[in-house]
Motif scaffolding. Structure first.
Motif, mmCIF file in Angstrom:
data_model
loop_
_atom_site.group_PDB
_atom_site.id
_atom_site.type_symbol
_atom_site.label_atom_id
_atom_site.label_comp_id
_atom_site.label_asym_id
_atom_site.label_seq_id
_atom_site.Cartn_x
_atom_site.Cartn_y
_atom_site.Cartn_z
ATOM 1 N N ASP A 45 0.829 -1.204 0.000
ATOM 2 C CA ASP A 45 0.000 0.000 0.000
ATOM 3 C C ASP A 45 0.865 1.257 0.000
ATOM 4 O OD1 ASP A 45 -2.599 1.381 0.258
ATOM 5 O OD2 ASP A 45 -1.883 1.888 2.274
ATOM 6 N N GLU A 79 1.240 1.592 -7.833
ATOM 7 C CA GLU A 79 -0.103 1.134 -7.482
ATOM 8 C C GLU A 79 -0.746 0.277 -8.568
ATOM 9 O OE1 GLU A 79 -4.005 3.563 -6.706
ATOM 10 O OE2 GLU A 79 -2.660 3.711 -4.994
ATOM 11 N N GLU A 128 -8.199 -1.645 0.378
ATOM 12 C CA GLU A 128 -7.642 -0.398 0.900
ATOM 13 C C GLU A 128 -7.233 -0.659 2.351
ATOM 14 O OE1 GLU A 128 -7.076 2.480 -0.648
ATOM 15 O OE2 GLU A 128 -7.898 1.740 -2.534
ATOM 16 N N ARG A 154 1.276 4.058 -3.059
ATOM 17 C CA ARG A 154 0.978 5.487 -2.864
ATOM 18 C C ARG A 154 2.164 6.392 -3.142
ATOM 19 N NH1 ARG A 154 -3.217 6.475 1.812
ATOM 20 N NH2 ARG A 154 -3.981 4.356 2.045
#
Length: 157
Positions: free
Chosen positions: A98, A107, A122, A102
């Protein structure tokens, strides 16, 4: 040249790095989480030299993150499977994926998808006690350092 061992340092971050801190180990664990078990599968995926892969797999078995299981008798061959300790490392890899997505622009190259919904996951770190999202501004580190130690809290910061 031998690297410094962090097994006696009381900081859990330092001790965790001692077991899985080499990037090859993280990639092996990633691939094991994705279902790879065989030496040649890890080698194809990661591209690591056989001697280095052998050492890293051995270290992960010694650390209790992977276990060897025979899958062929002649010649004898073993697969490498995650242990409970290894499976408990999954949230760390998800958090790294993750963060990398970002901040490092990857991604689209690697996403984690929920099998039931088909939607991208998420990730969110939750406190077990309160059920609240963990936010840096609410955190305060507290160190319980044994009386006779040469360790400094700086080793964990």
């Amino acid at each position: 040249m031998r690297r410094t061992r962090l097994t006696d340092v009381p900081c859990p971050i330092a001790r965790s790095l001692d077991e899985v801190g080499e990037w090859w180990s993280l990639l092996i664990l990633r691939d094991a989480m994705l279902g790879l078990t065989r030496f040649d599968e890890f080698q194809r995926s990661i591209g690591l030299a056989t001697n280095m892969l052998t050492r890293r797999l051995h270290a992960l078995v010694e650390a209790g993150l992977l276990e060897k299981r025979p899958y062929q008798d002649r010649p004898l061959r073993h697969g490498y499977h995650l242990t409970d300790k290894g499976r408990d490392f999954l949230p760390v890899l998800i958090a790294m994926a993750d963060w990398g997505g970002r901040w490092l622009g990857s991604e689209e190259a690697f996403r984690i998808i929920d099998r039931e919904t088909g939607l991208p996951v998420e990730p969110l770190l939750i406190d077990r006690t309160t059920g609240e999202a963990i936010r840096p501004e609410r955190l305060r580190p507290e160190f319980t350092i044994p009386a006779k130690t040469t360790w400094a809290k700086d080793e964990c910061e």
